[in-house]
Motif scaffolding. Structure first.
Motif: not given
Length: 427
Positions: A68-73
């Motif tokens: 999720a953090m990679v996608a949000l970045l």
């Protein structure tokens, strides 16, 4: 001088750090790893059953958080690209220098990278008989914080990318820089009239590299001049682009010769202007946004009128201050040590009005709003500033006469109106 020993080099480094979008997120990444190690050290096996996780659940949660953090970045980077496209296409490329410095954007990126590093670091410690319950719980909290920051970020840029919001922000920054500069000049008034000897300069100090003059280390220049008992006369205006070999400073008088590299190292040069010591750069950005709105491709005079509202506010701030165009600064003993060129009232007024008048001369709305702004300046500013304002009114009237051949339309365009069209005006 060493790479980072001069004031100018340190100033450029600070500018790079302020504009960088990767330094703060990198700190977030490192902090996430350190916090993960701290959470593993502080983890306890005596957590209530509701706060305990199986190895499968912990691995699934942490893996989902990492993804999720990679996608949000990626999502935030996409927003950044869209902002660049909009700002360069419909606003002003000069505004991008200010947008890169937004602290909220850097905080969001740092939170995402930190949460990613925290969750990824915890994954390695998940085993069948050992689960970092505290770390998994904190990772969930970090995700919640990240989502809240993302919503705040979206709300911020949804509203802040409107031209009127940008105009308000840039005006506040410009007025703050102008006020701080005026205060510094008032605090360094020399004894007497501050007259500098008219004899020719003893030395002419030239720049070794080209670039736009971004800032002066005023305190450093004054101290260096006092050390050699001389007067430094700066020859170029802040914001000017100077090619290599340009005379930057003339040295008048003195008991010894200053080191040229040391003195020129107190003047920061860069690729473009900055707002740190250049309030006219804020006005430049405002005018750019206004004339973009007046271009045939955009054709939005109402946006230009909204920007003129803030230009008027900025001009009232500037016009209320005496601007001689040349400033003599003294050391602690009130001896004149530094002469700086500056912009006078006419310079600021021409920058604010000239291009908007030229590009908006065919718009009744712009003509009326500019007329109202100039009439308002006559009402509030001291008489010493009126001549330049009346000159701009005359130029505006001539522009209207050339553009509007029909007497009825010409009469309408000449009426001052604070809203452009539809507001109260006085004939």
């Amino acid at each position: 001088m060493g790479v980072l020993t001069s004031w100018a080099a340190r100033f450029r480094l600070r500018q790079y750090v302020k504009a960088s979008l990767w330094i703060v997120p990198l700190f977030g990444l490192v902090l996430g790893v350190l916090l993960a190690e701290l959470a593993l050290t502080a983890d306890s096996a005596d957590w209530p059953s509701g706060w305990q996780y199986s190895a499968t659940t912990a691995s699934g949660v942490l893996s989902a958080i990492v993804g999720a953090m990679v996608a949000l970045l990626g999502f935030v980077v996409t927003i950044g690209v869209l902002v660049v496209q909009q700002a360069t296409g419909t606003l002003s490329p000069r505004y991008m220098r200010l947008w890169y410095r937004d602290r909220l954007q850097k905080a969001v990126l740092a939170t995402f990278t930190g949460t990613f590093a925290f969750a990824f670091s915890l994954l390695r410690s998940v085993e069948t008989g050992s689960v970092p319950d505290l770390g998994v719980t904190l990772a969930g909290v970090a995700v919640a914080v990240s989502l809240v920051l993302l919503l705040v970020y979206l709300n911020r840029f949804t509203h802040s990318l409107r031209p009127v919001a940008i105009a308000e922000l840039v005006t506040r920054m410009g007025e703050a820089v102008f006020a701080s500069g005026a205060a510094a000049i008032r605090d360094a008034v020399p004894r007497g009239d501050g007259t500098v000897s008219s004899d020719g300069p003893v030395m002419r100090l030239r720049t070794g590299r080209g670039g736009a003059i971004q800032a002066f280390d005023v305190a450093g220049l004054v101290a260096e001049a006092a050390r050699h008992d001389c007067v430094f006369v700066v020859t170029r205006l802040i914001g000017d682009f100077v090619p290599p070999g340009t005379v930057l400073i003339e040295v008048h008088g003195g008991t010894s010769r200053p080191d040229p590299d040391r003195v020129t190292g107190l003047v920061a040069l860069g690729a473009e202007r900055t707002i740190e010591q250049d309030p006219a750069f804020a006005l430049r950005v405002l005018v750019d946004v206004a004339i973009r709105a007046l271009s045939p491709a955009v054709n939005d005079p109402t946006t230009a009128v909204q920007v003129v509202n803030y230009i008027e506010s900025f001009l009232h701030t500037v016009g209320s201050t005496h601007l001689p165009g040349r400033y003599v600064l003294a050391d602690q003993h009130k001896h004149a040590r530094l002469v700086l060129p500056g912009r006078d009232w006419e310079n600021f007024l021409q920058l604010a009005v000239c291009e908007i008048r030229d590009y908006g001369s065919s718009s009744v709305q712009i003509c009326r709003r500019l007329h109202a702004m100039l009439e308002g300046l006559l009402e509030t500013l001291p008489p010493s500033q009126h001549a330049a304002v009346r000159a701009e009114i005359s130029l505006l009237q001539e522009s209207i006469d050339r553009e509007f051949a029909d007497p009825a339309r010409r009469a309408i365009a000449r009426q001052p109106d604070h809203q452009g069209i539809g507001g109260q005006y006085s004939s």
